[in-house]
Scaffold this motif. Structure first.
Motif, PDB file in Angstrom:
ATOM      1  N   PHE A 187       0.651  -1.292  -0.043  1.00 14.90           N
ATOM      2  CA  PHE A 187       0.083  -0.095   0.182  1.00 14.90           C
ATOM      3  C   PHE A 187       0.959   1.104   0.035  1.00 14.90           C
ATOM      4  O   PHE A 187       1.598   1.421   1.008  1.00 14.90           O
ATOM      5  CB  PHE A 187      -0.838  -0.146   1.241  1.00 14.90           C
ATOM      6  N   ASP A 215       0.747   5.199  -0.090  1.00 14.51           N
ATOM      7  CA  ASP A 215       0.034   6.207   0.158  1.00 14.51           C
ATOM      8  C   ASP A 215       0.193   7.464  -1.057  1.00 14.51           C
ATOM      9  O   ASP A 215       1.497   7.796  -0.986  1.00 14.51           O
ATOM     10  CB  ASP A 215       0.239   7.003   1.443  1.00 14.51           C
ATOM     11  N   PRO A 216      -0.516   7.731  -1.916  1.00  8.01           N
ATOM     12  CA  PRO A 216      -0.091   8.621  -2.997  1.00  8.01           C
ATOM     13  C   PRO A 216      -0.271  10.178  -2.533  1.00  8.01           C
ATOM     14  O   PRO A 216       0.376  11.065  -2.864  1.00  8.01           O
ATOM     15  CB  PRO A 216      -1.346   8.530  -4.024  1.00  8.01           C
ATOM     16  N   ALA A 217      -0.684  10.190  -1.493  1.00  7.50           N
ATOM     17  CA  ALA A 217      -0.764  11.572  -0.772  1.00  7.50           C
ATOM     18  C   ALA A 217       0.615  12.038  -0.256  1.00  7.50           C
ATOM     19  O   ALA A 217       1.527  11.172   0.401  1.00  7.50           O
ATOM     20  CB  ALA A 217      -1.494  11.625   0.446  1.00  7.50           C
ATOM     21  N   PRO A 218       1.185  13.273  -0.613  1.00  5.17           N
ATOM     22  CA  PRO A 218       2.323  13.856   0.028  1.00  5.17           C
ATOM     23  C   PRO A 218       2.343  14.052   1.270  1.00  5.17           C
ATOM     24  O   PRO A 218       1.196  14.486   2.001  1.00  5.17           O
ATOM     25  CB  PRO A 218       2.518  15.226  -0.807  1.00  5.17           C
ATOM     26  N   SER A 219       3.385  14.041   2.051  1.00  6.39           N
ATOM     27  CA  SER A 219       3.518  14.190   3.474  1.00  6.39           C
ATOM     28  C   SER A 219       3.225  15.904   3.300  1.00  6.39           C
ATOM     29  O   SER A 219       3.447  16.415   2.801  1.00  6.39           O
ATOM     30  CB  SER A 219       4.689  13.790   4.064  1.00  6.39           C
ATOM     31  N   ARG A 220       2.852  15.852   4.656  1.00 10.23           N
ATOM     32  CA  ARG A 220       2.783  17.520   4.955  1.00 10.23           C
ATOM     33  C   ARG A 220       3.771  18.524   4.411  1.00 10.23           C
ATOM     34  O   ARG A 220       3.834  19.272   4.040  1.00 10.23           O
ATOM     35  CB  ARG A 220       2.304  17.705   6.256  1.00 10.23           C
ATOM     36  N   ALA A 244       6.418  17.529   2.669  1.00 10.43           N
ATOM     37  CA  ALA A 244       6.627  17.406   1.274  1.00 10.43           C
ATOM     38  C   ALA A 244       6.020  18.481   0.552  1.00 10.43           C
ATOM     39  O   ALA A 244       5.997  19.230  -0.498  1.00 10.43           O
ATOM     40  CB  ALA A 244       6.601  15.864   0.514  1.00 10.43           C
ATOM     41  N   TYR A 245       4.430  18.614   0.937  1.00 11.81           N
ATOM     42  CA  TYR A 245       3.443  19.419   0.140  1.00 11.81           C
ATOM     43  C   TYR A 245       4.023  20.883   0.441  1.00 11.81           C
ATOM     44  O   TYR A 245       4.130  21.789  -0.419  1.00 11.81           O
ATOM     45  CB  TYR A 245       2.249  19.422   0.994  1.00 11.81           C
ATOM     46  N   ARG A 246       4.131  21.235   1.600  1.00 12.47           N
ATOM     47  CA  ARG A 246       4.824  22.517   1.937  1.00 12.47           C
ATOM     48  C   ARG A 246       6.126  22.866   1.220  1.00 12.47           C
ATOM     49  O   ARG A 246       6.304  24.022   0.675  1.00 12.47           O
ATOM     50  CB  ARG A 246       5.112  22.717   3.344  1.00 12.47           C
ATOM     51  N   GLN A 269       6.855  21.751  -1.630  1.00 10.48           N
ATOM     52  CA  GLN A 269       6.692  22.000  -2.936  1.00 10.48           C
ATOM     53  C   GLN A 269       5.926  23.408  -3.210  1.00 10.48           C
ATOM     54  O   GLN A 269       6.488  24.113  -4.090  1.00 10.48           O
ATOM     55  CB  GLN A 269       5.765  20.725  -3.525  1.00 10.48           C
ATOM     56  N   ARG A 324      -4.807  17.265  -0.134  1.00 12.21           N
ATOM     57  CA  ARG A 324      -3.583  17.637  -0.461  1.00 12.21           C
ATOM     58  C   ARG A 324      -2.921  17.157  -1.700  1.00 12.21           C
ATOM     59  O   ARG A 324      -2.036  17.826  -2.466  1.00 12.21           O
ATOM     60  CB  ARG A 324      -2.696  17.197   0.724  1.00 12.21           C
ATOM     61  N   THR A 325      -3.298  15.681  -1.952  1.00 15.38           N
ATOM     62  CA  THR A 325      -2.750  15.208  -3.230  1.00 15.38           C
ATOM     63  C   THR A 325      -3.237  15.890  -4.397  1.00 15.38           C
ATOM     64  O   THR A 325      -2.452  16.066  -5.365  1.00 15.38           O
ATOM     65  CB  THR A 325      -3.195  13.754  -3.090  1.00 15.38           C
ATOM     66  N   GLN A 352      -1.455  19.454  -4.952  1.00 15.57           N
ATOM     67  CA  GLN A 352      -0.069  19.321  -5.012  1.00 15.57           C
ATOM     68  C   GLN A 352      -0.007  18.975  -6.480  1.00 15.57           C
ATOM     69  O   GLN A 352       0.719  19.496  -7.218  1.00 15.57           O
ATOM     70  CB  GLN A 352       0.729  18.173  -4.241  1.00 15.57           C
TER      71      GLN A 352
END
Lengths: 292, 444
Positions: free
Chosen positions: A9, A11-16, A18-20, A22, B91-92, B95
């Motif tokens: 599994f 997780d496609p979501a970026p970590s907080r 990583a998001y910041r 970017q 967020r995904t 981004q």
């Protein structure tokens, strides 16, 4: 039965963070700072770090100075000769003594302005013009002060030019008998007026012994036979011309007069010699008809 | 109420800020997908400094420069169910959209379908102060609308004046400058559950973004799926979403009613999953590939492999006919449509001059749905797709993106919400500078 490997599994979501990160990267200012500012900082930091060592800085300074020295001491830039034009021999000697030059010297080391000021500080030099000519010659064009007056002061005799500047000392009056003489305290400050007076006194020049500055404010013309012409503070030349005109008309100065007093121009006064006064009285008495 | 009014005004300011910056994000928080668009406004100033409808219904003003879709998590019935999961999903999407757009967005306009929207019709009337109706009169008549009891913990999401009447003349769109005595207005107000709104705003703020506007996705889908004459003459838009089905009724280019049914495509999927004993992902796959609502003789012979990796041959080699699949899906779809019919009846849709119904949303792609819907909802049913907007990628042009595209138009068009109008004078703080300025303007 469960599958042998659990399903991976991701997780496609970026970590907080990583998001910041970017979002930060997409901020135009940050982007520009990193893409352009950072390479510049690195490029500037490399030599700065290398130069942080004092020895290296000193070595670079030395080598630069040596390189500069090499260029300066090339024969093209060397001055080998000092040529002084327009100066008489004693002044030439004096100038050479004043300006100590270790020739040959590099033209970069010569401070022409300082040398010019040192030379013009000499009494006999009116102005000096210095330039370095090709061929390693330092040329100095001197304009000398022309002695125009002899000044007898408390310290002795000295020569002055027409503006009253001191030119040189003088041993004896006879050595420059051709120049007119002035005397008295403060005479040198009124030298131009003295020159004008001498020029005005040209018709009686053979009788003029000199000028005396009285009280640092006015001139007396001293003639031979101890005659004096007392001139006013202002309009001295006009007063003198008036006396000369009188002399022309009546030969006044040839008579037995001690002084012609023109200090008050509206009331010129004659001072007779004592014997002349006696004669004058007799004549007056005779003319009045009083025979005794 | 006042708090919300002020927060809506704050969001309006945010939207203006974003328009000035030229970049804004559009976020559709749905139960089955979270989609995000990044819009760039090309700085076409409104003519004369007045907000008005631009060319192509305001579409020419913006361009989509980033788009991303992700499977949604933590969202059920169009409401946020698990904060962390929902935040990750948002967020995904954000981004990816930012990465595509290569620009950072700070303001976001969001829509959601849940929160049990309820419609209210309000009216109010005032006497016009001068001869002609001024901005202040409009503000006063809007403020004069009597507030119904909306219940505890409910928030106003939309409040739009739909009609103005001046003396005996009704149906005015813009009464400003007209001469009359008595100004009346009808307003449509949509309230939603306060918790749902707060959760969504909280999620957006946790993504370091500022909410610049909130909308009901039923409204947004109606804007984009209904063509202009349908909006003018009256039509209902049914947005068949994943977790909730939104209903919005438009007439004279204003939304006059909105509601939602808390059932959607995910319920169909879970029915298939339960009925066929397959995982949800498999159920979703066979629903999208083989689903339908009208069975024919051919469908009895078309067998669908269910697959599986239980290790048991009998279980893993099962297959069902397409007719069986349709037999599972159809009752649920019928149930949803009947519920929609009940809501439309409750709203009095049959009294409208036009009975047009437009089906949109991801659920409207079920083959044969228009036939089934025509039988339940009425004859004038069509399937609607969203408008085409500049730069929208091909993958985001399906009916499932109707709410998203509608939200773009919502962002680009001039707004006619209550809080977009001028504030009435007596509502300003007593020492406000604006109040002083206005007093000078009116007295000199």
């Amino acid at each position: 039965m469960r599958p042998l490997s659990p399903p991976s599994f991701r997780d496609p979501a970026p970590s907080r963070w990583a998001y910041r990160a970017q979002r930060l990267w997409l901020t135009p200012f940050v982007r520009k700072a990193v893409l352009k500012g950072l390479p510049l900082v690195v490029l500037a930091a490399i030599p700065a770090i290398w130069l942080a060592d004092a020895d290296r800085r000193a070595a670079i300074g030395d080598s630069l100075a040596e390189f500069r020295r090499d260029i300066e001491t090339r024969p093209e830039f060397m001055v080998k000769l000092l040529v002084i034009e327009g100066a008489s021999a004693p002044i030439d000697r004096e100038i050479r003594a004043t300006v100590p030059l270790n020739l040959p010297a590099s033209s970069f080391d010569l401070d022409l302005e300082a040398m010019r000021q040192a030379v013009t500080a000499l009494d006999a030099v009116k102005s000096a013009e210095l330039r370095i000519r090709s061929g390693g010659v330092l040329e100095m064009k001197i304009q000398q002060r022309e002695a125009a007056l002899v000044w007898r002061s408390r310290d002795g005799l000295s020569l002055l030019d027409a503006e009253g500047r001191r030119v040189a000392a003088l041993d004896s009056r006879e050595s420059r008998a051709d120049l007119p003489l002035i005397a008295g305290d403060g005479a040198e400050t009124a030298a131009p007026e003295a020159m004008a007076l001498f020029a005005a006194a040209a018709p009686i020049s053979e009788r003029v012994r000199g000028l005396v500055r009285m009280g640092e404010r006015r001139w007396d013309v001293v003639l031979d036979r101890d005659q004096r012409i007392l001139l006013p503070e202002t309009g001295a030349v006009a007063a003198l011309e008036r006396v000369i005109a009188l002399e022309d008309v009546s030969g006044m100065l040839a008579r037995d007069i001690v002084a012609v007093d023109l200090r008050n121009p509206s009331r010129p006064t004659l001072r007779l010699a004592p014997a002349a006064i006696e004669d004058f009285r007799k004549i007056q008495t005779t003319q009045a008809g009083a025979v005794n | 109420m006042t708090d919300l009014y002020h927060s809506q005004r704050a969001m309006r300011r945010m939207r203006k800020l974003a328009m000035d910056r030229g970049v804004i994000a559009i976020l559709d928080v749905g139960s089955s997908k979270v989609a995000c668009l990044v819009l760039r406004f090309d700085g076409i100033a409104p003519r004369g400094g007045v907000e008005q409808m631009g060319a192509l219904a305001g579409q020419s003003r913006f361009r989509v420069i980033g788009a991303a879709t992700t499977r949604s998590r933590g969202i059920r019935f169009g409401e946020i169910h698990g904060m962390n999961e929902a935040e990750r999903a948002i967020r995904t999407a954000l981004q990816a959209a930012q990465k595509m757009a290569q620009v950072r967005v700070d303001q976001v306009i969001a829509c959601f379908s849940g929160g049990e929207p309820r419609s209210y019709g309000l009216d109010g009337q005032v006497t016009v102060l001068d001869d002609a109706v001024a901005e202040q009169d409009v503000a006063r008549v809007l403020a004069a609308c009597d507030m119904p009891e909306i219940g505890a913990n409910r928030e106003v999401l939309h409040a739009q004046p739909v009609n103005f009447a001046l003396d005996h003349r009704s149906g005015l769109v813009d009464p400003r400058g007209q001469v009359g005595h008595r100004l009346a207005c009808d307003m449509h107000m949509l309230t939603v559950d306060g918790g749902a709104v707060q959760n969504l705003v909280h999620c957006i703020k946790r993504c370091d973004l500022e909410p610049a506007g909130l909308a009901s996705s039923a409204y947004a889908a109606g804007i984009s799926a209904l063509v202009e004459d349908e909006q003018e003459l009256g039509a209902a838009c049914i947005d068949l979403g994943g977790g909730a089905t939104g209903i919005s009724i438009f007439i004279k280019k204003h939304m006059i009613y909105a509601d939602s049914v808390r059932m959607g495509g995910e319920h169909v999927t879970s029915d298939i999953s339960k009925g066929l004993h397959v995982p949800l992902s498999t159920a979703e796959r066979i629903k999208t590939l083989y689903g339908g609502v009208v069975a024919t003789g051919m469908d009895d012979r078309e067998m669908i492999d269910l697959g599986g990796d239980s290790g048991d041959y009998e279980t893993d080699s099962r297959s069902v006919s397409r007719a069986e699949l349709i037999g599972i899906m159809r009752p649920r779809v019928e149930e949803i449509l009947e519920e929609v019919r009940a809501r439309l009846d409750a709203a009095g849709f049959e009294h409208l001059p036009s009975q047009r119904i437009v089906l949109t949303g991801g659920g409207s792609q079920i083959p044969g749905l228009d036939g089934l819907a025509a039988r339940i909802l009425g004859n004038q049913v069509r399937l609607g797709r969203p408008l085409r907007v500049h730069g929208l990628p091909q993958s985001a042009t399906g009916p499932g993106f109707a709410a998203l595209v509608g939200l773009c138009l919502f962002a680009a068009q001039p707004q006619d919400e209550w809080w977009d109008f001028e504030m009435p004078m007596d509502r300003y703080p007593a020492r406000s500078l604006k109040r002083a300025v206005r007093w000078f303007k009116e007295n000199w």
